[in-house]
Each structure stands twice: as structure tokens, then as C-alpha cells.
Design a protein around this motif. Structure first.
Motif, mmCIF file in Angstrom:
data_model
loop_
_atom_site.group_PDB
_atom_site.id
_atom_site.type_symbol
_atom_site.label_atom_id
_atom_site.label_comp_id
_atom_site.label_asym_id
_atom_site.label_seq_id
_atom_site.Cartn_x
_atom_site.Cartn_y
_atom_site.Cartn_z
ATOM 1 N N PHE A 140 -6.343 87.100 10.941
ATOM 2 C CA PHE A 140 -4.910 86.364 11.214
ATOM 3 C C PHE A 140 -3.921 87.091 10.401
ATOM 4 O O PHE A 140 -2.830 87.528 10.964
ATOM 5 N N ILE A 141 -4.197 87.613 9.085
ATOM 6 C CA ILE A 141 -3.009 88.274 8.482
ATOM 7 C C ILE A 141 -2.914 89.767 9.266
ATOM 8 O O ILE A 141 -1.865 90.116 9.123
ATOM 9 N N GLN A 142 -3.753 90.174 9.682
ATOM 10 C CA GLN A 142 -3.514 91.529 10.384
ATOM 11 C C GLN A 142 -2.801 91.349 11.821
ATOM 12 O O GLN A 142 -2.144 92.218 12.284
ATOM 13 N N THR A 143 -2.727 90.218 12.192
ATOM 14 C CA THR A 143 -1.933 90.013 13.636
ATOM 15 C C THR A 143 -0.338 89.725 13.096
ATOM 16 O O THR A 143 0.490 89.645 14.025
ATOM 17 N N GLN A 144 -0.210 89.711 11.966
ATOM 18 C CA GLN A 144 1.472 89.085 11.613
ATOM 19 C C GLN A 144 2.245 90.182 11.586
ATOM 20 O O GLN A 144 1.692 91.426 11.270
ATOM 21 N N LYS A 145 3.571 90.207 12.013
ATOM 22 C CA LYS A 145 4.398 91.250 11.660
ATOM 23 C C LYS A 145 5.277 90.992 10.613
ATOM 24 O O LYS A 145 5.901 92.022 10.051
ATOM 25 N N LYS A 146 5.352 89.845 9.935
ATOM 26 C CA LYS A 146 6.310 89.399 8.765
ATOM 27 C C LYS A 146 5.158 88.714 8.174
ATOM 28 O O LYS A 146 4.409 87.870 8.487
ATOM 29 N N LEU A 147 5.856 88.503 6.663
ATOM 30 C CA LEU A 147 5.256 87.637 5.753
ATOM 31 C C LEU A 147 6.361 86.989 5.052
ATOM 32 O O LEU A 147 7.424 87.563 5.020
ATOM 33 N N TYR A 148 6.394 85.935 4.662
ATOM 34 C CA TYR A 148 7.390 85.112 3.872
ATOM 35 C C TYR A 148 6.904 84.910 2.486
ATOM 36 O O TYR A 148 5.583 84.257 2.021
ATOM 37 N N ILE A 149 7.692 85.110 1.444
ATOM 38 C CA ILE A 149 7.407 84.862 0.090
ATOM 39 C C ILE A 149 8.216 83.632 -0.578
ATOM 40 O O ILE A 149 9.437 83.702 0.155
ATOM 41 N N GLN A 150 7.637 82.934 -1.317
ATOM 42 C CA GLN A 150 8.327 81.949 -1.986
ATOM 43 C C GLN A 150 8.231 81.940 -3.503
ATOM 44 O O GLN A 150 7.071 81.709 -3.578
ATOM 45 N N ARG A 151 9.095 82.180 -4.201
ATOM 46 C CA ARG A 151 8.954 82.487 -5.899
ATOM 47 C C ARG A 151 8.546 80.969 -6.123
ATOM 48 O O ARG A 151 9.218 80.166 -5.812
ATOM 49 N N ASP A 152 7.959 80.966 -7.406
ATOM 50 C CA ASP A 152 7.831 79.535 -8.055
ATOM 51 C C ASP A 152 9.171 79.128 -8.624
ATOM 52 O O ASP A 152 9.029 77.936 -8.951
ATOM 53 N N THR A 153 10.139 79.858 -8.717
ATOM 54 C CA THR A 153 11.341 79.286 -9.242
ATOM 55 C C THR A 153 12.406 79.021 -8.150
ATOM 56 O O THR A 153 13.759 78.580 -8.497
ATOM 57 N N SER A 154 12.072 79.146 -6.976
ATOM 58 C CA SER A 154 13.028 78.921 -5.747
ATOM 59 C C SER A 154 12.520 78.101 -4.557
ATOM 60 O O SER A 154 11.231 78.309 -4.213
ATOM 61 N N ALA A 155 13.173 77.504 -3.882
ATOM 62 C CA ALA A 155 12.631 76.698 -2.765
ATOM 63 C C ALA A 155 12.901 77.808 -1.269
ATOM 64 O O ALA A 155 12.341 77.604 -0.374
ATOM 65 N N LYS A 156 13.752 78.878 -1.733
ATOM 66 C CA LYS A 156 13.903 79.523 -0.701
ATOM 67 C C LYS A 156 13.044 80.567 -0.300
ATOM 68 O O LYS A 156 12.465 81.197 -1.222
ATOM 69 N N GLU A 157 12.712 80.838 0.855
ATOM 70 C CA GLU A 157 11.664 81.751 1.373
ATOM 71 C C GLU A 157 12.471 83.177 2.043
ATOM 72 O O GLU A 157 13.425 83.206 2.494
ATOM 73 N N GLU A 158 11.773 84.200 1.483
ATOM 74 C CA GLU A 158 12.367 85.496 1.725
ATOM 75 C C GLU A 158 11.452 86.260 2.546
ATOM 76 O O GLU A 158 10.124 86.122 2.557
ATOM 77 N N SER A 159 11.888 86.916 3.804
ATOM 78 C CA SER A 159 10.996 87.635 4.858
ATOM 79 C C SER A 159 10.844 88.791 4.434
ATOM 80 O O SER A 159 11.722 89.740 4.129
ATOM 81 N N LEU A 160 9.717 89.455 4.574
ATOM 82 C CA LEU A 160 9.161 90.673 4.145
ATOM 83 C C LEU A 160 8.512 91.307 5.484
ATOM 84 O O LEU A 160 7.430 90.514 6.166
#
Length: 116
Positions: free
Chosen positions: A12-32
């Protein structure tokens, strides 16, 4: 005790084009781009960080949102270990990424704590 990625998770991870990270100090998701992540083994990821520094020992959520017939989404919570630039582990991990080493601020080892 950490959780384990199954073969289905890895595919499943290999099919992805992007991942989103969310730091424990923020509710905001960052696209990578997914190219910044490498599945090291079924308990760990390597991730290169080219943005704001991530604190050693912090918690990071990785979210994969591009649905496939097998899975709709995957969320992984992981503990961050920042690899020292002078270490052999840093150099070994960097080999998995097709990027200019001068653009990399950190190489992270992410230990999977939870999958959902």
C-alpha cells in the motif's frame, strides 16, 4: 512494543505518491513526496527531512491517503530518532534516497509505535 508492517501495508505504501506527516505538537498536516520515505524493515522507516527540524524523541504521525482496493488509508505513529551526520547509519540510510545530500537537513529513523 512496536507494531509491525505487513506485506499488505508495504505494498500500500509503495502505491502512494505523497505522504502526510503530523507532528505531535501540531494539528496541521504537511504533505511530502513519498520519495522522502523508505521502509527499512517491518518495524522502522527511514525519512529524509528537508524542512523544519524535527526533535529527537518526538512522535510523528505518517498518513497515507491514496485509497486502493485493499486499503483506504493507513496511519502510522512513530517515535523519531535523528541520525547523527557523522554516523555510519546516517550514510547507510542516505543511500536509499535519490537526492542531493546537501539538501537534507536530517535523516530520521522512525520506529513504528502504532498502525491504524
Amino acid at each position: 512494543m512496536s507494531e509491525q508492517l505487513s506485506k499488505l501495508h508495504v505494498r500500500f505504501i509503495q502505491t502512494q505518491k505523497k505522504l502526510y506527516i503530523q507532528r505531535d505538537t501540531s494539528a496541521k498536516e504537511e504533505s511530502l513526496p513519498i520519495a522522502q520515505l523508505y521502509v527499512k524493515d517491518n518495524h522502522n522507516f527511514y525519512m529524509i527531512n528537508q524542512n523544519d527540524m524535527i526533535q529527537d524523541g518526538s512522535t510523528l504521525s505518517l498518513i497515507f491517503k491514496e485509497a486502493t482496493p485493499a486499503l483506504n488509508t493507513l496511519r502510522s505513529t512513530a517515535r523519531v530518532q535523528v541520525l547523527d551526520k557523522e554516523s555510519e547509519d546516517y550514510e547507510d540510510a542516505l543511500m536509499f534516497f535519490n537526492t542531493d545530500p546537501h539538501e537534507v537537513k536530517q535523516v530520521l529513523l522512525l520506529n513504528i509505535l502504532e498502525l491504524s
